[in-house]
Design a protein around this motif. Structure first.
Motif, PDB file in Angstrom:
ATOM      1  N   SER A  75       0.853  -1.175   0.000  1.00  7.75           N
ATOM      2  CA  SER A  75       0.000   0.000   0.000  1.00  7.75           C
ATOM      3  C   SER A  75       0.897   1.237   0.000  1.00  7.75           C
ATOM      4  CB  SER A  75      -0.901   0.010   1.240  1.00  7.75           C
ATOM      5  OG  SER A  75      -0.130   0.252   2.407  1.00  7.75           O
ATOM      6  N   PRO A  76       0.362   2.403  -0.380  1.00  7.85           N
ATOM      7  CA  PRO A  76       1.183   3.618  -0.340  1.00  7.85           C
ATOM      8  C   PRO A  76       1.776   3.881   1.036  1.00  7.85           C
ATOM      9  CG  PRO A  76      -0.844   4.007  -1.556  1.00  7.85           C
ATOM     10  CD  PRO A  76      -0.969   2.645  -0.952  1.00  7.85           C
ATOM     11  N   VAL A  77       0.994   3.628   2.099  1.00 15.78           N
ATOM     12  CA  VAL A  77       1.488   3.849   3.456  1.00 15.78           C
ATOM     13  C   VAL A  77       2.640   2.898   3.775  1.00 15.78           C
ATOM     14  CG1 VAL A  77       0.891   3.683   5.902  1.00 15.78           C
ATOM     15  CG2 VAL A  77      -0.708   4.758   4.301  1.00 15.78           C
ATOM     16  N   GLN A  78       2.482   1.624   3.431  1.00 17.13           N
ATOM     17  CA  GLN A  78       3.542   0.643   3.682  1.00 17.13           C
ATOM     18  C   GLN A  78       4.818   1.014   2.932  1.00 17.13           C
ATOM     19  OE1 GLN A  78       1.480  -2.885   2.428  1.00 17.13           O
ATOM     20  NE2 GLN A  78       0.804  -3.410   4.504  1.00 17.13           N
ATOM     21  N   GLN A  79       4.672   1.426   1.679  1.00 14.97           N
ATOM     22  CA  GLN A  79       5.836   1.790   0.875  1.00 14.97           C
ATOM     23  C   GLN A  79       6.559   2.990   1.497  1.00 14.97           C
ATOM     24  OE1 GLN A  79       4.942   2.518  -3.245  1.00 14.97           O
ATOM     25  NE2 GLN A  79       7.010   3.191  -3.733  1.00 14.97           N
ATOM     26  N   ARG A  80       5.806   3.992   1.916  1.00 18.97           N
ATOM     27  CA  ARG A  80       6.411   5.193   2.494  1.00 18.97           C
ATOM     28  C   ARG A  80       7.120   4.870   3.818  1.00 18.97           C
ATOM     29  NH1 ARG A  80       2.182   7.936   2.680  1.00 18.97           N
ATOM     30  NH2 ARG A  80       1.651   7.813   4.900  1.00 18.97           N
ATOM     31  N   ASN A  81       6.470   4.069   4.667  1.00 21.19           N
ATOM     32  CA  ASN A  81       7.065   3.722   5.961  1.00 21.19           C
ATOM     33  C   ASN A  81       8.338   2.895   5.800  1.00 21.19           C
ATOM     34  OD1 ASN A  81       5.042   5.075   7.316  1.00 21.19           O
ATOM     35  ND2 ASN A  81       3.815   3.239   7.695  1.00 21.19           N
ATOM     36  N   LEU A  82       8.335   1.975   4.852  1.00 26.44           N
ATOM     37  CA  LEU A  82       9.526   1.148   4.624  1.00 26.44           C
ATOM     38  C   LEU A  82      10.671   1.987   4.063  1.00 26.44           C
ATOM     39  CD1 LEU A  82       7.941  -2.134   3.209  1.00 26.44           C
ATOM     40  CD2 LEU A  82       8.980  -1.789   5.462  1.00 26.44           C
ATOM     41  N   GLU A  83      10.371   2.948   3.226  1.00 23.51           N
ATOM     42  CA  GLU A  83      11.422   3.823   2.695  1.00 23.51           C
ATOM     43  C   GLU A  83      12.084   4.608   3.828  1.00 23.51           C
ATOM     44  OE1 GLU A  83      10.069   4.649  -1.925  1.00 23.51           O
ATOM     45  OE2 GLU A  83       9.846   6.258  -0.449  1.00 23.51           O
ATOM     46  N   LYS A  84      11.274   5.077   4.759  1.00 21.08           N
ATOM     47  CA  LYS A  84      11.837   5.815   5.895  1.00 21.08           C
ATOM     48  C   LYS A  84      12.675   4.894   6.788  1.00 21.08           C
ATOM     49  CE  LYS A  84       8.173   9.322   6.175  1.00 21.08           C
ATOM     50  NZ  LYS A  84       7.051   9.851   7.002  1.00 21.08           N
ATOM     51  N   ALA A  85      12.179   3.666   7.009  1.00 21.31           N
ATOM     52  CA  ALA A  85      12.879   2.735   7.897  1.00 21.31           C
ATOM     53  C   ALA A  85      14.191   2.256   7.293  1.00 21.31           C
ATOM     54  CB  ALA A  85      11.978   1.542   8.212  1.00 21.31           C
ATOM     55  N   TRP A  86      14.214   2.108   5.978  1.00 24.78           N
ATOM     56  CA  TRP A  86      15.397   1.531   5.318  1.00 24.78           C
ATOM     57  C   TRP A  86      16.287   2.597   4.671  1.00 24.78           C
ATOM     58  CZ3 TRP A  86      11.988  -2.686   2.545  1.00 24.78           C
ATOM     59  CH2 TRP A  86      11.612  -3.649   3.498  1.00 24.78           C
ATOM     60  N   ASN A  87      15.795   3.840   4.604  1.00 21.38           N
ATOM     61  CA  ASN A  87      16.531   4.909   3.934  1.00 21.38           C
ATOM     62  C   ASN A  87      16.945   4.471   2.527  1.00 21.38           C
ATOM     63  OD1 ASN A  87      17.683   7.482   3.742  1.00 21.38           O
ATOM     64  ND2 ASN A  87      19.722   6.709   4.274  1.00 21.38           N
ATOM     65  N   ALA A  88      16.015   3.866   1.848  1.00 23.95           N
ATOM     66  CA  ALA A  88      16.248   3.386   0.477  1.00 23.95           C
ATOM     67  C   ALA A  88      14.918   3.445  -0.274  1.00 23.95           C
ATOM     68  CB  ALA A  88      16.773   1.956   0.491  1.00 23.95           C
ATOM     69  N   LYS A  89      14.997   3.484  -1.580  1.00 21.99           N
ATOM     70  CA  LYS A  89      13.777   3.440  -2.385  1.00 21.99           C
ATOM     71  C   LYS A  89      13.193   2.042  -2.281  1.00 21.99           C
ATOM     72  CE  LYS A  89      10.780   5.137  -5.264  1.00 21.99           C
ATOM     73  NZ  LYS A  89       9.691   4.430  -4.595  1.00 21.99           N
ATOM     74  N   VAL A  90      11.879   1.951  -2.167  1.00 19.21           N
ATOM     75  CA  VAL A  90      11.190   0.668  -2.068  1.00 19.21           C
ATOM     76  C   VAL A  90      10.267   0.505  -3.268  1.00 19.21           C
ATOM     77  CG1 VAL A  90       9.546  -0.710  -0.729  1.00 19.21           C
ATOM     78  CG2 VAL A  90      11.331   0.610   0.437  1.00 19.21           C
ATOM     79  N   VAL A  91      10.379  -0.636  -3.940  1.00 21.25           N
ATOM     80  CA  VAL A  91       9.565  -0.927  -5.122  1.00 21.25           C
ATOM     81  C   VAL A  91       8.895  -2.278  -4.915  1.00 21.25           C
ATOM     82  CG1 VAL A  91       9.561  -1.252  -7.624  1.00 21.25           C
ATOM     83  CG2 VAL A  91      11.172   0.351  -6.584  1.00 21.25           C
ATOM     84  N   ASP A  92       7.574  -2.318  -5.069  1.00 24.55           N
ATOM     85  CA  ASP A  92       6.879  -3.597  -4.890  1.00 24.55           C
ATOM     86  C   ASP A  92       6.785  -4.342  -6.221  1.00 24.55           C
ATOM     87  OD1 ASP A  92       4.864  -2.328  -6.298  1.00 24.55           O
ATOM     88  OD2 ASP A  92       3.357  -2.467  -4.710  1.00 24.55           O
ATOM     89  N   ARG A  93       6.140  -5.495  -6.188  1.00 27.92           N
ATOM     90  CA  ARG A  93       6.089  -6.365  -7.369  1.00 27.92           C
ATOM     91  C   ARG A  93       5.441  -5.655  -8.566  1.00 27.92           C
ATOM     92  NH1 ARG A  93       6.413 -11.775  -8.308  1.00 27.92           N
ATOM     93  NH2 ARG A  93       5.236 -12.592 -10.077  1.00 27.92           N
ATOM     94  N   THR A  94       4.332  -4.982  -8.316  1.00 30.08           N
ATOM     95  CA  THR A  94       3.637  -4.289  -9.403  1.00 30.08           C
ATOM     96  C   THR A  94       4.511  -3.187  -9.992  1.00 30.08           C
ATOM     97  OG1 THR A  94       1.496  -4.736  -8.382  1.00 30.08           O
ATOM     98  CG2 THR A  94       1.574  -2.983 -10.025  1.00 30.08           C
ATOM     99  N   GLY A  95       5.138  -2.395  -9.119  1.00 33.20           N
ATOM    100  CA  GLY A  95       5.999  -1.312  -9.597  1.00 33.20           C
ATOM    101  C   GLY A  95       7.159  -1.824 -10.431  1.00 33.20           C
ATOM    102  N   LEU A  96       7.748  -2.954 -10.043  1.00 32.54           N
ATOM    103  CA  LEU A  96       8.870  -3.524 -10.797  1.00 32.54           C
ATOM    104  C   LEU A  96       8.435  -3.958 -12.192  1.00 32.54           C
ATOM    105  CD1 LEU A  96      11.700  -4.689 -11.180  1.00 32.54           C
ATOM    106  CD2 LEU A  96      10.943  -6.733  -9.950  1.00 32.54           C
ATOM    107  N   ILE A  97       7.315  -4.666 -12.272  1.00 34.93           N
ATOM    108  CA  ILE A  97       6.842  -5.130 -13.578  1.00 34.93           C
ATOM    109  C   ILE A  97       6.502  -3.950 -14.478  1.00 34.93           C
ATOM    110  CG2 ILE A  97       5.003  -6.401 -14.762  1.00 34.93           C
ATOM    111  CD1 ILE A  97       4.925  -8.311 -12.396  1.00 34.93           C
ATOM    112  N   LEU A  98       5.877  -2.931 -13.902  1.00 34.67           N
ATOM    113  CA  LEU A  98       5.550  -1.740 -14.691  1.00 34.67           C
ATOM    114  C   LEU A  98       6.812  -1.049 -15.198  1.00 34.67           C
ATOM    115  CD1 LEU A  98       2.637  -0.235 -12.567  1.00 34.67           C
ATOM    116  CD2 LEU A  98       2.458  -1.204 -14.856  1.00 34.67           C
TER     117      LEU A  98
END
Length: 434
Positions: free
Chosen positions: A94-117
C-alpha cells in the motif's frame, strides 16, 4: 529517502530483494522458492546489481509495514551493510507501507507491481505499447505519493517508479492524473478501433489468426521467428516481448495464416497491466486458434499453465465462445521422451517441439494445415486451357489434388476455402475467376 536513484549502464544500482510469505497464503517451500527466483530474475532484468535476496515468513501482515518490526530492522541492517539504494519487495504494498519502509530503510522501495511496470516501461517500443504502459503506470500511481511528473518525461526510458533526476517528495495532483488517464483511454480506444478494422479486413480476406500465448520466457518469440522467418526480439529473459507483432505465414497449397505474438504472462500479473493491455490482448480474444506455448523443461510447468489459464479467463476466454486451444510443449531438446498427440479435432492436441532446433515444428505445421482444411471445399473444375489467370489462382489459393488436360479444357480437383471458392463462377461450361 534522501538520495536519488539514477540508474546508469556503467554503474548498475546495488539492490536487495525481499520475499515475504504470509502465513495465510502459504504455498509450500518449493513453490515459494520458485516464485522468489522468478522475482529475482525480474529484478536482474531491470538492469540492477542484486546483491542479496532474503525470504521472510510473515505470521500476520502489519498494516504499516507488511513485515514485522524485527524483520524491518533486519532488512535495514542489510541495506546499510550492502549500501543498497533500492529494496524490491515481492508483494503488493500500500502507499502507506511503501512510504514507511522507505523511511525505515533509507532506500527506495519498489513492490512487485511497480517492478513489472518499470520493466514494461523500459521495453515498450511502439506508440501503442508506450500508451498502454503509461496508462497502467498512472492507474498504479493514483493515490500514491510519488515524485513529481518525471514518469512522463521518459527519463531512463521508464516512468519513474524507481527514481529519476530532479525528483521531489510531493503528492501527485490526482485531478491531473485523472485527466491524463482519460486522454490515454481515448487514444487506446482509437487503437482498439483500428485493430478491429484490421481484423475485419483479414476476415474478409478469410485469413485466420493464430495467437501465441504462454508464460513469460516459454519461447513464444523464438517459435514465432522459426515459423514466420521474422526477426522479432527473443531473449532468455522475462518479458522480452511487449509490443504486439503480426506476421503472415504461407503454407503449402495456398493456405495462409496470420500469427500474433503476445506479451508473456506471469504470476499475479498486475490487474493494471491486464486492463491496459486489453487492446493488444484482444488479438488473443479474437483469434481463430490459440497456441499455448509451454516450457516443458520448467519444474513449475503445471503452476505456470494454471497462471496462463487464469489470465485467459480474465480476458473472457471461457466457454463455447473462446477459440480452440492447442498445447505446444517447447524445449523438447531438454526433455527426452516427451511426445505429441493428435486429438480427433484440433482442440485437445499437443505438439512437442523445440523452437531452437526446429525438431517437431513440421508436426505443428501439419496440424495447422489440417485445421485450415477442415472447412475447405473440394471442387471439380473445368478450366479453359488458355485461361492462365484462373489456373494460377487455383494453384496460389488452393491445393490442386489432380489435373487432367482434354484438348482445350483442363479438369481440376481443387481444395479451397469458401471465400476463395466464391470468386470462381461457371460460364458456358467452364469456370472463370470473377
Amino acid at each position: 529517502m534522501s538520495g536519488e536513484w539514477t540508474q546508469t549502464e556503467d554503474q548498475p544500482d546495488v539492490v536487495i530483494s525481499v520475499h515475504p510469505e504470509l502465513a495465510s497464503k502459504r504455498v509450500g517451500e518449493y513453490a515459494w522458492k520458485a516464485r522468489s527466483e522468478e522475482f529475482d530474475r525480474l529484478v536482474e532484468s531491470s538492469g540492477c546489481n542484486l546483491v542479496r535476496s532474503e525470504r521472510f515468513t510473515v505470521r500476520r501482515a502489519n498494516s504499516g509495514t507488511l513485515l514485522g518490526e524485527g524483520q524491518v530492522d533486519e532488512v535495514a541492517q542489510f541495506v546499510e551493510v550492502e549500501e543498497a539504494v533500492v529494496v524490491f519487495v515481492d508483494h503488493p504494498l500500500s502507499p502507506v507501507q511503501q512510504r514507511n519502509l522507505e523511511k525505515a530503510w533509507n532506500a527506495k522501495v519498489v513492490d512487485r507491481t511497480g517492478l513489472i511496470l518499470e520493466i514494461f516501461a523500459s521495453r515498450a517500443r511502439t506508440r501503442e505499447g508506450v500508451l498502454q504502459v503509461e496508462l497502467a503506470s498512472l492507474n498504479y500511481q493514483l493515490g500514491r505519493l510519488v515524485r513529481s511528473w518525471t514518469h512522463l518525461e521518459r527519463q531512463r526510458g521508464g516512468f519513474g517508479f524507481m527514481g529519476g533526476p530532479g525528483e521531489r517528495q510531493i503528492e501527485l495532483d490526482r485531478r491531473m492524473i485523472r485527466v491524463k488517464i482519460k486522454s490515454l483511454e481515448k487514444d487506446l480506444e482509437k487503437v482498439r478501433q483500428m485493430r478491429a478494422t484490421q481484423r475485419m479486413g483479414r476476415k474478409r480476406k478469410d485469413i485466420p489468426t493464430v495467437a501465441l500465448v504462454g508464460y513469460t520466457n516459454a519461447g513464444k518469440s523464438t517459435l514465432f521467428n522459426r515459423l514466420t522467418e521474422s526477426g522479432v526480439y527473443a531473449a532468455d529473459q522475462l518479458f522480452a516481448t511487449l509490443d504486439p507483432t503480426l506476421r503472415l505465414l504461407e503454407l503449402p497449397g495456398g493456405l495462409r495464416l496470420m500469427f500474433s505474438d503476445t506479451v508473456g504472462f506471469v504470476q499475479e500479473l498486475p490487474h493494471e497491466l491486464v486492463d491496459a493491455f486489453r487492446a493488444t490482448l484482444e488479438e488473443v480474444v479474437e483469434a481463430d486458434l490459440v497456441l499455448h506455448v509451454r516450457d516443458a523443461a520448467d519444474p513449475m510447468l503445471a503452476e505456470q499453465g494454471k497462471v496462463v489459464e487464469e489470465t485467459l479467463e480474465q480476458l473472457g476466454l471461457v466457454g463455447d465462445l473462446s477459440p480452440p486451444v492447442v498445447e505446444v510443449m517447447n524445449k523438447k531438446d531438454l526433455v527426452p521422451g516427451i511426445e505429441s498427440w493428435r486429438a480427433e479435432t484440433v482442440p485437445g492436441s499437443r505438439i512437442a517441439l523445440s523452437a531452437i532446433t526446429g525438431d517437431g515444428v513440421d508436426e505443428l505445421i501439419a496440424l495447422l494445415t489440417d485445421w485450415l482444411q477442415q472447412d475447405m471445399h473440394e471442387m471439380h473444375l473445368k478450366l479453359d486451357l488458355s485461361d492462365g489467370r484462373t489456373m494460377a489462382f487455383c494453384h496460389q489459393h488452393g491445393s490442386v489434388l489432380s489435373k487432367t488436360v482434354h484438348e482445350s479444357v483442363v479438369d481440376m480437383v481443387v481444395r479451397m476455402n469458401p471465400a476463395e471458392a466464391g470468386r470462381l463462377i461457371l460460364e458456358e461450361g467452364v469456370h472463370r475467376l470473377r
